[in-house]
Design a protein around this motif. Sequence first.
Motif, PDB file in Angstrom:
ATOM      1  N   ASP A 223       0.352   3.842   5.425  1.00  0.00           N
ATOM      2  CA  ASP A 223      -0.154   2.485   5.652  1.00  0.00           C
ATOM      3  C   ASP A 223      -1.151   2.062   4.568  1.00  0.00           C
ATOM      4  O   ASP A 223      -1.167   0.904   4.142  1.00  0.00           O
ATOM      5  N   LEU A 224      -2.004   2.981   4.140  1.00  0.00           N
ATOM      6  CA  LEU A 224      -2.966   2.643   3.097  1.00  0.00           C
ATOM      7  C   LEU A 224      -2.255   2.338   1.780  1.00  0.00           C
ATOM      8  O   LEU A 224      -2.614   1.394   1.061  1.00  0.00           O
ATOM      9  N   LYS A 225      -1.238   3.116   1.460  1.00  0.00           N
ATOM     10  CA  LYS A 225      -0.464   2.856   0.240  1.00  0.00           C
ATOM     11  C   LYS A 225       0.289   1.538   0.356  1.00  0.00           C
ATOM     12  O   LYS A 225       0.408   0.784  -0.626  1.00  0.00           O
ATOM     13  N   LEU A 226       0.778   1.250   1.558  1.00  0.00           N
ATOM     14  CA  LEU A 226       1.490  -0.010   1.781  1.00  0.00           C
ATOM     15  C   LEU A 226       0.562  -1.205   1.591  1.00  0.00           C
ATOM     16  O   LEU A 226       0.938  -2.219   0.991  1.00  0.00           O
ATOM     17  N   ALA A 227      -0.667  -1.099   2.111  1.00  0.00           N
ATOM     18  CA  ALA A 227      -1.624  -2.196   1.962  1.00  0.00           C
ATOM     19  C   ALA A 227      -1.888  -2.504   0.497  1.00  0.00           C
ATOM     20  O   ALA A 227      -2.005  -3.669   0.098  1.00  0.00           O
ATOM     21  N   LYS A 228      -1.967  -1.471  -0.300  1.00  0.00           N
ATOM     22  CA  LYS A 228      -2.208  -1.669  -1.738  1.00  0.00           C
ATOM     23  C   LYS A 228      -0.970  -2.208  -2.447  1.00  0.00           C
ATOM     24  O   LYS A 228      -1.051  -3.157  -3.229  1.00  0.00           O
ATOM     25  N   LYS A 229       0.188  -1.600  -2.153  1.00  0.00           N
ATOM     26  CA  LYS A 229       1.409  -1.957  -2.873  1.00  0.00           C
ATOM     27  C   LYS A 229       1.967  -3.314  -2.454  1.00  0.00           C
ATOM     28  O   LYS A 229       2.457  -4.081  -3.305  1.00  0.00           O
ATOM     29  N   ALA A 230       1.921  -3.626  -1.161  1.00  0.00           N
ATOM     30  CA  ALA A 230       2.564  -4.842  -0.660  1.00  0.00           C
ATOM     31  C   ALA A 230       1.625  -6.042  -0.593  1.00  0.00           C
ATOM     32  O   ALA A 230       2.091  -7.184  -0.531  1.00  0.00           O
ATOM     33  N   TYR A 231       0.306  -5.804  -0.591  1.00  0.00           N
ATOM     34  CA  TYR A 231      -0.643  -6.913  -0.469  1.00  0.00           C
ATOM     35  C   TYR A 231      -1.536  -7.046  -1.703  1.00  0.00           C
ATOM     36  O   TYR A 231      -1.540  -8.074  -2.370  1.00  0.00           O
ATOM     37  N   HIS A 232      -2.295  -5.992  -1.996  1.00  0.00           N
ATOM     38  CA  HIS A 232      -3.276  -6.078  -3.080  1.00  0.00           C
ATOM     39  C   HIS A 232      -2.622  -6.342  -4.432  1.00  0.00           C
ATOM     40  O   HIS A 232      -2.950  -7.324  -5.120  1.00  0.00           O
ATOM     41  N   ASP A 233      -1.693  -5.490  -4.831  1.00  0.00           N
ATOM     42  CA  ASP A 233      -1.108  -5.587  -6.168  1.00  0.00           C
ATOM     43  C   ASP A 233      -0.344  -6.892  -6.403  1.00  0.00           C
ATOM     44  O   ASP A 233      -0.528  -7.536  -7.443  1.00  0.00           O
ATOM     45  N   PRO A 234       0.521  -7.337  -5.468  1.00  0.00           N
ATOM     46  CA  PRO A 234       1.221  -8.610  -5.693  1.00  0.00           C
ATOM     47  C   PRO A 234       0.277  -9.807  -5.776  1.00  0.00           C
ATOM     48  O   PRO A 234       0.477 -10.705  -6.604  1.00  0.00           O
ATOM     49  N   MET A 235      -0.764  -9.844  -4.914  1.00  0.00           N
ATOM     50  CA  MET A 235      -1.684 -10.981  -4.948  1.00  0.00           C
ATOM     51  C   MET A 235      -2.470 -11.012  -6.249  1.00  0.00           C
ATOM     52  O   MET A 235      -2.805 -12.083  -6.758  1.00  0.00           O
TER      53      MET A 235
END
Length: 464
Positions: free
Chosen positions: A98-110
């Motif tokens: 979940d932590l990796k998902l938060a970074k990959k799917a939210y932080h990095d694209p934004m």
Amino acid sequence: MTSLASLLPPVKTTPLKRIGQTLQRSISFRNESRMERAAPPPPPPSSLTTKTRRRDSKLWSETFDVQLGATQTLSPKELKRQEAIFELTQGEQDLVEDLKLAKKAYHDPMLKLSIMTEQELNQIFGTLDSLIPLHEDLLSRLQDARKPDGSTEHVGHILTDWLPCLSSYTPYCSNQVKAKALLDQKKQDRRVQDFLQRCLQSPFSRKLDLWNFLDIPRSRLVKYPLLLREILKHTPNDHPDWQHLDEAMLMVQSVVADINRQTGESECQYYKDRLLYTEDGQRNELIDQSRTLSCHGELKNNRGLKLHVFLFQDVLVITRSLSLSDQPVRYQLCRQPIPIRQLDLEDLSDGEMRVGGSIRGAFSNNERTKNFFRVSYHTGGQLQSHCFQASDAFNKQQWINCIRQAKEAATLAGDQPAQTEHCLDTGLEQFNCCILTTGNPGDCFVLECHDNSHIHILESCGPV
């Protein structure tokens, strides 16, 4: 620790936010919650109808039943122990994903699409990046300790070695109130709103919004005492792992309590900084001195005006919330702060309150006359009285309980004599001692000495 870790279920329109056990629940802004209830989200695409908010739970006995059936038979107690260890390990794996998902799917694209600036994303995501290797390390250790048949003999030494790393949670949890405020502010931006909505409708999100993912570390943190207690409960006293698990239990309780305290202080300071004073007379040293915020939330007065009330450590502060463009909400004081020790509290029966200047009395069952309580105090020979209406009976009782507890704590603190600190010259550069005492003959005193790694405390009574 049980009360700290047991998350309260959602309650309908509960504007009260209790801070005494900050880690117990995620930070939520009640206005946003009401907006979400008032406007139901659009139905998800057909491909998402089978998705759920939580992963399917897995049992250790189901996962490793083939191997176990051929090798050994476990006692019911040992089976429960293996299930508890497996739950700890599986939870770490889910957390890392979940932590990796938060970074990959939210932080990095934004960041890549310039939906938010790097500074804004750093504020919202805080130190989340630093938590990923922390939990990858624990997961790796737990998996390495697992035998070929799937069972695990010892985990206590792993936990006692790893648990001090949880101090990394302090900056992350302390930042959450600021992160939530900024995220709510940025949601007013159409691009941000559209991006988050698309993510919410995507299968990877499991119908969880961004804040749910950002709050997962806190949820995990408060679970550790429960998980360790369950493992310890099913570990025999003569088991080689028992002593390490018992030590780990004490360690995790101490770490979580310390993070909880520092997070509470950070949240208290955040709201103190958001206060707006319309006149100098409203400034009160009790506000400045407060390090804890017992609760805060929206209440109405007897004219139906919405107020935001803060119950700090030693003072009650009545404000109106102000939404300024491109700025987090501010809170403007509209009454003189009320010292808790001088405050009188009265629970008003339904129908007893006068509303809007008309006498409704006990003859009315109108909703407008329900869930009121009154606070008052005398200042300068005058009585200052305020009647507050909570959203429901449960919320009213929460406020009454908080105020009563604050009054009891203030009374106890007032009865304690002030302590003074005298530090001693030990002649040793890395070893210092201080004496805490009231200065009254015969009173107890505390001798506290510390070096680079240990604190030694001696409490005694009699002449210093």
